[in-house]
Design a protein around this motif. Structure first.
Motif, PDB file in Angstrom:
ATOM      1  N   ASP A  15       0.813  -1.217   0.000  1.00  0.00           N
ATOM      2  CA  ASP A  15       0.000   0.000   0.000  1.00  0.00           C
ATOM      3  C   ASP A  15       0.845   1.266   0.000  1.00  0.00           C
ATOM      4  O   ASP A  15       0.593   2.206   0.733  1.00  0.00           O
ATOM      5  N   MET A  16       1.873   1.283  -0.866  1.00  0.00           N
ATOM      6  CA  MET A  16       2.650   2.502  -1.061  1.00  0.00           C
ATOM      7  C   MET A  16       1.884   3.503  -1.930  1.00  0.00           C
ATOM      8  O   MET A  16       2.038   4.694  -1.787  1.00  0.00           O
ATOM      9  N   HIS A  17       1.103   2.984  -2.869  1.00  0.00           N
ATOM     10  CA  HIS A  17       0.310   3.822  -3.776  1.00  0.00           C
ATOM     11  C   HIS A  17       1.183   4.853  -4.493  1.00  0.00           C
ATOM     12  O   HIS A  17       0.894   6.054  -4.486  1.00  0.00           O
ATOM     13  N   LEU A  18       2.240   4.370  -5.118  1.00  0.00           N
ATOM     14  CA  LEU A  18       3.165   5.279  -5.807  1.00  0.00           C
ATOM     15  C   LEU A  18       2.470   5.945  -6.983  1.00  0.00           C
ATOM     16  O   LEU A  18       1.942   5.274  -7.877  1.00  0.00           O
ATOM     17  N   GLY A 201      -2.198  -6.463   3.747  1.00  0.00           N
ATOM     18  CA  GLY A 201      -2.339  -5.013   3.717  1.00  0.00           C
ATOM     19  C   GLY A 201      -3.771  -4.638   3.403  1.00  0.00           C
ATOM     20  O   GLY A 201      -4.707  -5.146   3.981  1.00  0.00           O
ATOM     21  N   HIS A 202      -3.931  -3.695   2.486  1.00  0.00           N
ATOM     22  CA  HIS A 202      -5.198  -3.270   1.882  1.00  0.00           C
ATOM     23  C   HIS A 202      -6.050  -2.343   2.745  1.00  0.00           C
ATOM     24  O   HIS A 202      -6.541  -1.324   2.260  1.00  0.00           O
ATOM     25  N   THR A 203      -6.255  -2.652   4.009  1.00  0.00           N
ATOM     26  CA  THR A 203      -7.251  -1.922   4.787  1.00  0.00           C
ATOM     27  C   THR A 203      -6.777  -0.561   5.277  1.00  0.00           C
ATOM     28  O   THR A 203      -7.590   0.254   5.712  1.00  0.00           O
ATOM     29  N   HIS A 204      -5.469  -0.297   5.232  1.00  0.00           N
ATOM     30  CA  HIS A 204      -4.891   0.952   5.745  1.00  0.00           C
ATOM     31  C   HIS A 204      -5.170   1.101   7.243  1.00  0.00           C
ATOM     32  O   HIS A 204      -5.323   2.223   7.743  1.00  0.00           O
ATOM     33  N   ARG A 205      -5.203  -0.020   7.936  1.00  0.00           N
ATOM     34  CA  ARG A 205      -5.437  -0.018   9.377  1.00  0.00           C
ATOM     35  C   ARG A 205      -4.383  -0.901  10.050  1.00  0.00           C
ATOM     36  O   ARG A 205      -4.696  -2.006  10.531  1.00  0.00           O
ATOM     37  N   TRP A 222       1.462   3.555   3.348  1.00  0.00           N
ATOM     38  CA  TRP A 222       2.381   4.692   3.325  1.00  0.00           C
ATOM     39  C   TRP A 222       1.599   5.996   3.270  1.00  0.00           C
ATOM     40  O   TRP A 222       0.646   6.133   2.491  1.00  0.00           O
ATOM     41  N   ARG A 223       2.033   6.944   4.107  1.00  0.00           N
ATOM     42  CA  ARG A 223       1.412   8.253   4.182  1.00  0.00           C
ATOM     43  C   ARG A 223       2.510   9.317   4.136  1.00  0.00           C
ATOM     44  O   ARG A 223       3.676   9.014   4.412  1.00  0.00           O
ATOM     45  N   PRO A 224       2.171  10.548   3.788  1.00  0.00           N
ATOM     46  CA  PRO A 224       3.214  11.585   3.678  1.00  0.00           C
ATOM     47  C   PRO A 224       4.065  11.666   4.952  1.00  0.00           C
ATOM     48  O   PRO A 224       3.544  11.868   6.051  1.00  0.00           O
ATOM     49  N   GLY A 225       5.354  11.465   4.797  1.00  0.00           N
ATOM     50  CA  GLY A 225       6.284  11.531   5.919  1.00  0.00           C
ATOM     51  C   GLY A 225       6.287  10.313   6.816  1.00  0.00           C
ATOM     52  O   GLY A 225       7.007  10.281   7.824  1.00  0.00           O
ATOM     53  N   ASP A 226       5.516   9.284   6.500  1.00  0.00           N
ATOM     54  CA  ASP A 226       5.415   8.091   7.339  1.00  0.00           C
ATOM     55  C   ASP A 226       5.469   6.857   6.449  1.00  0.00           C
ATOM     56  O   ASP A 226       4.442   6.380   5.953  1.00  0.00           O
ATOM     57  N   TYR A 227       6.693   6.322   6.256  1.00  0.00           N
ATOM     58  CA  TYR A 227       6.911   5.202   5.340  1.00  0.00           C
ATOM     59  C   TYR A 227       7.494   4.046   6.141  1.00  0.00           C
ATOM     60  O   TYR A 227       8.639   4.112   6.594  1.00  0.00           O
TER      61      TYR A 227
END
Length: 243
Positions: A15-18, A201-205, A222-227
């Motif tokens: 779930d990096m979603h590049l 992954g998938h659920t973002h939880r 992955w979220r901005p500044g949090d990888y």
């Protein structure tokens, strides 16, 4: 079953979603490939590595630098595995092979340094969202995939943007429990595959769930500044941030 050397660590990310083109997300992945992944025996990418995949002819070019970095990491000795997610299920086995990456079925059992685990992207177990499951079956139907790949490139980009906007809107409107893994579906997976641990992954939880059938580990998105990524070695599982 995929076996791992008990003396060497294994890494997981999902779930990096590049997005296409340069981004902080891509920089973080490059840092992972050039750093921790070089010391690991394997890196498992469990879906939604890319924000969307429009076919190898389009997205293969959009993500050329990322693919070359993955190939370079593979050449240094790290085994790379890719499991398609709900955003990048159109990545072809042929393209992955070209870059030294092994395609994985979903789900699959891997023998980790501290014991076996069942790996999955996770969306197949979100069974309470019946509308999504209908869409998933259609999206994985080979004639539907072939029809999409045959569309003009510009139209594919437009459709992807519309689907992304619609997905975000539905996500805001859908009850939280519908977007999460159905505990009963996870329990069936424990029993069917005879494992005591699931990684997905998938659920973002991101979380660790102690369940009747075993332990279910949800990878961090992955979220901005949090990888972040998951590391498995003979001592167990730990979450690490990419610096």
């Amino acid at each position: 079953m995929i076996a791992a050397d008990p003396q060497k660590e294994v890494l997981f990310a999902s779930d990096m979603h590049l997005p296409a083109g340069p981004s902080e997300y891509r920089d973080a992945l490059l840092a992972l490939l050039e750093g921790p992944a070089r010391q690991a025996q394997a890196l498992f990418l469990l879906g939604d590595v890319f924000e969307y995949w429009l076919g190898d002819d389009v997205s293969g070019q959009d993500h050329g630098e990322t693919l070359r970095a993955l190939a370079h990491c593979a050449k240094t000795g790290t085994r790379l595995y890719f499991m398609p997610g709900n955003r990048d299920f159109l990545v072809s086995d042929r393209l992955l092979t070209r870059y030294g990456i092994t395609m994985l079925p979903d789900p699959v059992i891997v023998a980790l340094p501290d014991g076996p685990a069942l790996l999955s992207h996770g969306d197949q177990w979100c069974t309470q969202d019946e509308a999504y499951q209908r869409w998933r079956r259609f999206a994985h139907w080979r004639p539907a995939q072939a029809g999409f790949r045959a569309l003009p490139r510009r139209l594919r980009r437009q459709l992807a943007q519309r689907l992304r906007a619609r997905s975000q809107a539905l996500g805001r409107m859908t009850a939280d429990d519908l977007l999460d893994v159905n505990p009963a579906a996870a329990e069936r997976a424990f029993a069917t595959f005879g494992v005591r641990r699931i990684i997905h992954g998938h659920t973002h939880r991101p979380d660790i769930h102690a369940m009747r059938g075993g332990t279910r580990i949800v990878l961090p998105d992955w979220r901005p500044g949090d990888y972040r990524y998951l590391r498995a070695d003979c001592r167990g599982l730990t979450i690490h941030r990419i610096r």
